[in-house]
Design an enzyme around this catalytic site. Structure first.
Site, PDB file in Angstrom:
ATOM      1  N   ASN A   7       0.857  -1.188   0.000  1.00 19.14           N
ATOM      2  CA  ASN A   7       0.000   0.000   0.000  1.00 19.14           C
ATOM      3  C   ASN A   7       0.898   1.245   0.000  1.00 19.14           C
ATOM      4  O   ASN A   7       1.714   1.420   0.913  1.00 19.14           O
ATOM      5  CB  ASN A   7      -0.885  -0.044   1.255  1.00 19.14           C
ATOM      6  CG  ASN A   7      -1.808   1.149   1.354  1.00 19.14           C
ATOM      7  OD1 ASN A   7      -1.392   2.285   1.108  1.00 19.14           O
ATOM      8  ND2 ASN A   7      -3.045   0.931   1.728  1.00 19.14           N
ATOM      9  N   HIS A  10       1.038   6.125   1.978  1.00 19.54           N
ATOM     10  CA  HIS A  10       1.889   7.016   2.782  1.00 19.54           C
ATOM     11  C   HIS A  10       2.842   7.848   1.923  1.00 19.54           C
ATOM     12  O   HIS A  10       3.282   8.916   2.339  1.00 19.54           O
ATOM     13  CB  HIS A  10       2.713   6.209   3.785  1.00 19.54           C
ATOM     14  CG  HIS A  10       1.950   5.818   5.021  1.00 19.54           C
ATOM     15  ND1 HIS A  10       0.606   6.030   5.189  1.00 19.54           N
ATOM     16  CD2 HIS A  10       2.369   5.228   6.165  1.00 19.54           C
ATOM     17  CE1 HIS A  10       0.231   5.581   6.374  1.00 19.54           C
ATOM     18  NE2 HIS A  10       1.290   5.085   6.988  1.00 19.54           N
ATOM     19  N   HIS A  43      -5.724   3.639  -1.475  1.00 18.71           N
ATOM     20  CA  HIS A  43      -7.052   3.967  -0.961  1.00 18.71           C
ATOM     21  C   HIS A  43      -7.403   5.364  -1.451  1.00 18.71           C
ATOM     22  O   HIS A  43      -6.778   6.340  -1.031  1.00 18.71           O
ATOM     23  CB  HIS A  43      -7.017   3.912   0.571  1.00 18.71           C
ATOM     24  CG  HIS A  43      -8.349   4.113   1.228  1.00 18.71           C
ATOM     25  ND1 HIS A  43      -8.528   3.935   2.572  1.00 18.71           N
ATOM     26  CD2 HIS A  43      -9.563   4.484   0.736  1.00 18.71           C
ATOM     27  CE1 HIS A  43      -9.793   4.180   2.883  1.00 18.71           C
ATOM     28  NE2 HIS A  43     -10.440   4.529   1.777  1.00 18.71           N
ATOM     29  N   ARG A  45      -9.525   8.020  -0.902  1.00 21.47           N
ATOM     30  CA  ARG A  45     -10.491   8.439   0.127  1.00 21.47           C
ATOM     31  C   ARG A  45     -11.367   9.553  -0.415  1.00 21.47           C
ATOM     32  O   ARG A  45     -10.968  10.322  -1.283  1.00 21.47           O
ATOM     33  CB  ARG A  45      -9.753   8.905   1.382  1.00 21.47           C
ATOM     34  CG  ARG A  45      -8.966   7.809   2.076  1.00 21.47           C
ATOM     35  CD  ARG A  45      -8.386   8.304   3.381  1.00 21.47           C
ATOM     36  NE  ARG A  45      -9.401   8.428   4.394  1.00 21.47           N
ATOM     37  CZ  ARG A  45      -9.569   7.569   5.394  1.00 21.47           C
ATOM     38  NH1 ARG A  45      -8.772   6.528   5.539  1.00 21.47           N
ATOM     39  NH2 ARG A  45     -10.542   7.750   6.264  1.00 21.47           N
ATOM     40  N   ARG A  49      -7.215  12.866   0.908  1.00 22.52           N
ATOM     41  CA  ARG A  49      -6.124  13.362   1.775  1.00 22.52           C
ATOM     42  C   ARG A  49      -4.745  12.865   1.315  1.00 22.52           C
ATOM     43  O   ARG A  49      -3.750  13.475   1.628  1.00 22.52           O
ATOM     44  CB  ARG A  49      -6.362  12.990   3.236  1.00 22.52           C
ATOM     45  CG  ARG A  49      -6.253  11.538   3.521  1.00 22.52           C
ATOM     46  CD  ARG A  49      -6.281  11.260   5.002  1.00 22.52           C
ATOM     47  NE  ARG A  49      -7.614  11.426   5.563  1.00 22.52           N
ATOM     48  CZ  ARG A  49      -8.022  10.810   6.671  1.00 22.52           C
ATOM     49  NH1 ARG A  49      -7.186  10.029   7.345  1.00 22.52           N
ATOM     50  NH2 ARG A  49      -9.226  10.972   7.144  1.00 22.52           N
ATOM     51  N   GLU A  70      -8.653   0.341  -2.627  1.00 26.04           N
ATOM     52  CA  GLU A  70      -9.467   0.390  -1.408  1.00 26.04           C
ATOM     53  C   GLU A  70     -10.423   1.547  -1.550  1.00 26.04           C
ATOM     54  O   GLU A  70     -10.018   2.643  -1.972  1.00 26.04           O
ATOM     55  CB  GLU A  70      -8.573   0.663  -0.192  1.00 26.04           C
ATOM     56  CG  GLU A  70      -7.949  -0.554   0.400  1.00 26.04           C
ATOM     57  CD  GLU A  70      -7.123  -0.187   1.616  1.00 26.04           C
ATOM     58  OE1 GLU A  70      -7.448   0.798   2.306  1.00 26.04           O
ATOM     59  OE2 GLU A  70      -6.137  -0.870   1.847  1.00 26.04           O
ATOM     60  N   THR A 101      -8.061   3.512   8.433  1.00 28.02           N
ATOM     61  CA  THR A 101      -9.283   2.708   8.550  1.00 28.02           C
ATOM     62  C   THR A 101      -9.327   2.073   9.932  1.00 28.02           C
ATOM     63  O   THR A 101      -8.382   1.395  10.331  1.00 28.02           O
ATOM     64  CB  THR A 101      -9.299   1.610   7.460  1.00 28.02           C
ATOM     65  OG1 THR A 101      -8.899   2.202   6.231  1.00 28.02           O
ATOM     66  CG2 THR A 101     -10.676   1.009   7.307  1.00 28.02           C
ATOM     67  N   GLU A 151     -10.901  -9.475   3.219  1.00 32.52           N
ATOM     68  CA  GLU A 151      -9.614  -9.099   3.807  1.00 32.52           C
ATOM     69  C   GLU A 151      -9.827  -9.066   5.307  1.00 32.52           C
ATOM     70  O   GLU A 151     -10.609  -8.251   5.816  1.00 32.52           O
ATOM     71  CB  GLU A 151      -9.130  -7.731   3.296  1.00 32.52           C
ATOM     72  CG  GLU A 151      -7.770  -7.381   3.907  1.00 32.52           C
ATOM     73  CD  GLU A 151      -7.178  -6.083   3.408  1.00 32.52           C
ATOM     74  OE1 GLU A 151      -7.416  -5.701   2.233  1.00 32.52           O
ATOM     75  OE2 GLU A 151      -6.476  -5.429   4.206  1.00 32.52           O
ATOM     76  N   HIS A 191      -3.599  -4.699   7.923  1.00 30.60           N
ATOM     77  CA  HIS A 191      -3.696  -3.615   8.904  1.00 30.60           C
ATOM     78  C   HIS A 191      -2.760  -3.875  10.081  1.00 30.60           C
ATOM     79  O   HIS A 191      -2.959  -4.809  10.838  1.00 30.60           O
ATOM     80  CB  HIS A 191      -5.132  -3.392   9.415  1.00 30.60           C
ATOM     81  CG  HIS A 191      -5.319  -1.967   9.831  1.00 30.60           C
ATOM     82  ND1 HIS A 191      -5.820  -0.998   8.994  1.00 30.60           N
ATOM     83  CD2 HIS A 191      -4.992  -1.335  10.969  1.00 30.60           C
ATOM     84  CE1 HIS A 191      -5.811   0.159   9.609  1.00 30.60           C
ATOM     85  NE2 HIS A 191      -5.315  -0.022  10.811  1.00 30.60           N
TER      86      HIS A 191
HETATM   87  N1  PXP Z   1      -5.841  -3.050   4.476  1.00 30.46           N
HETATM   88  C1  PXP Z   1      -6.761  -2.072   4.604  1.00 30.46           C
HETATM   89  C2  PXP Z   1      -8.161  -2.388   4.239  1.00 30.46           C
HETATM   90  C3  PXP Z   1      -6.397  -0.780   5.038  1.00 30.46           C
HETATM   91  O1  PXP Z   1      -7.323   0.171   5.148  1.00 30.46           O
HETATM   92  C4  PXP Z   1      -5.047  -0.529   5.337  1.00 30.46           C
HETATM   93  C5  PXP Z   1      -4.626   0.857   5.754  1.00 30.46           C
HETATM   94  O2  PXP Z   1      -4.664   1.697   4.654  1.00 30.46           O
HETATM   95  C6  PXP Z   1      -4.121  -1.567   5.176  1.00 30.46           C
HETATM   96  C7  PXP Z   1      -4.541  -2.833   4.771  1.00 30.46           C
HETATM   97  C8  PXP Z   1      -2.660  -1.382   5.443  1.00 30.46           C
HETATM   98  O3  PXP Z   1      -2.502  -1.160   6.803  1.00 30.46           O
HETATM   99  P1  PXP Z   1      -1.065  -0.699   7.330  1.00 30.46           P
HETATM  100  O4  PXP Z   1      -0.789   0.640   6.709  1.00 30.46           O
HETATM  101  O5  PXP Z   1      -1.251  -0.638   8.805  1.00 30.46           O
HETATM  102  O6  PXP Z   1      -0.087  -1.731   6.885  1.00 30.46           O
END
Ligand code: PXP
Length: 237
Positions: A7, A10, A43, A45, A49, A70, A101, A151, A191
């Site tokens: 992901n 960031h 994601h 959003r 953001r 996402e 999330t 997930e 997550h």
């Molecule tokens: N899966 C989902 C559905 C999420 O919302 C997130 C956070 O964006 C992640 C995975 C990844 O989580 P993390 O950034 O804590 O690895």
């Protein structure tokens, strides 16, 4: 070995801190794939953001593995997904005030409206994943909605403060993953997954894919994205 989906939200967060052009999450996605990542997650959003519409459009053209979008199950974002056609759309709950999330989707409470969204996305050729807590009733509801994947939300496990709580949360994930597999759902998890707790999670063999953002991107800031992704892959394998 499970797949690793990175992901890159960031990276976009850092760019948006200056409303600048860099760092580009698209570049990060390319480097992550070159290091061996099996998929890229973003994601989009509602408040934009971090990830912007342009990012998703360019990623659709550049990602060579699998693009997982996402998204909240809102009309605006569903229409974007229908146009972009990611390989997978992961439906998540979204609150404006949250840092990330916070919980899984309550599939049982919104079953009929989610059924419409799943059908719409399937109609556009997009596979659907539902981000849910490892609760049997949520997993069964995901099956009823004919989702392709669930997930499993690993947040409660990742944030457990004591060993016994961690074990309890781990068992919930094991039970959930087994049930999902029995119901012929594809199983993803994510997550709060990091370089330490992956050592536990990789033992849940029903989990086909981990979606990881924060820990890998945080490490990438210090050691580079190539090494950060390779080190995670090594631990997973
Ligand atoms: N899966 C989902 C559905 C999420 O919302 C997130 C956070 O964006 C992640 C995975 C990844 O989580 P993390 O950034 O804590 O690895």
């Amino acid at each position: 070995m499970p797949r690793l989906a990175i992901n890159v939200d960031h990276v976009a967060t850092l760019r948006q801190a200056r409303l600048a052009a860099e760092p580009d999450p698209v570049a990060a996605a390319i480097f992550a794939e070159l290091a061996g990542a099996h998929g890229i997650v973003v994601h989009l959003r509602e408040d934009r953001r971090h990830i912007q519409d342009r990012d998703v459009a360019v990623l659709r053209k550049t990602v060579k593995t699998k693009l997982n979008l996402e998204m909240a199950a809102t009309r605006e974002i569903v229409e974007i997904a229908q146009k972009i056609k990611p390989d997978v759309a992961t439906l998540v709950p979204e609150k404006r005030q949250e840092l990330t999330t916070e919980g899984g989707l309550d599939v049982t409470a919104f079953e009929s409206s989610l059924a419409d969204v799943v059908e719409t996305l399937h109609g556009s050729g997009v596979a659907v994943s539902l981000f849910i807590d490892p609760e049997p009733k949520q997993i069964k509801a995901a099956r009823r909605l004919e989702a392709d994947y669930i997930e499993l939300h690993t947040g409660a496990f990742a944030e457990a403060k004591s060993f016994s709580d961690r074990q309890e949360q781990f068992e919930r994930l094991v039970t959930g993953a087994r049930l999902a597999k029995k119901l012929e759902l594809g199983v993803h998890a994510g997550h709060g997954v990091d370089y330490l707790n992956i050592q536990w999670l990789k033992n849940i063999t029903e989990i086909e894919e981990f979606s990881i953002g924060h820990s890998v991107i945080a490490r990438a800031v210090l050691v580079g994205i190539d090494r950060a992704v390779r080190e995670m892959l090594q631990l997973m394998g």
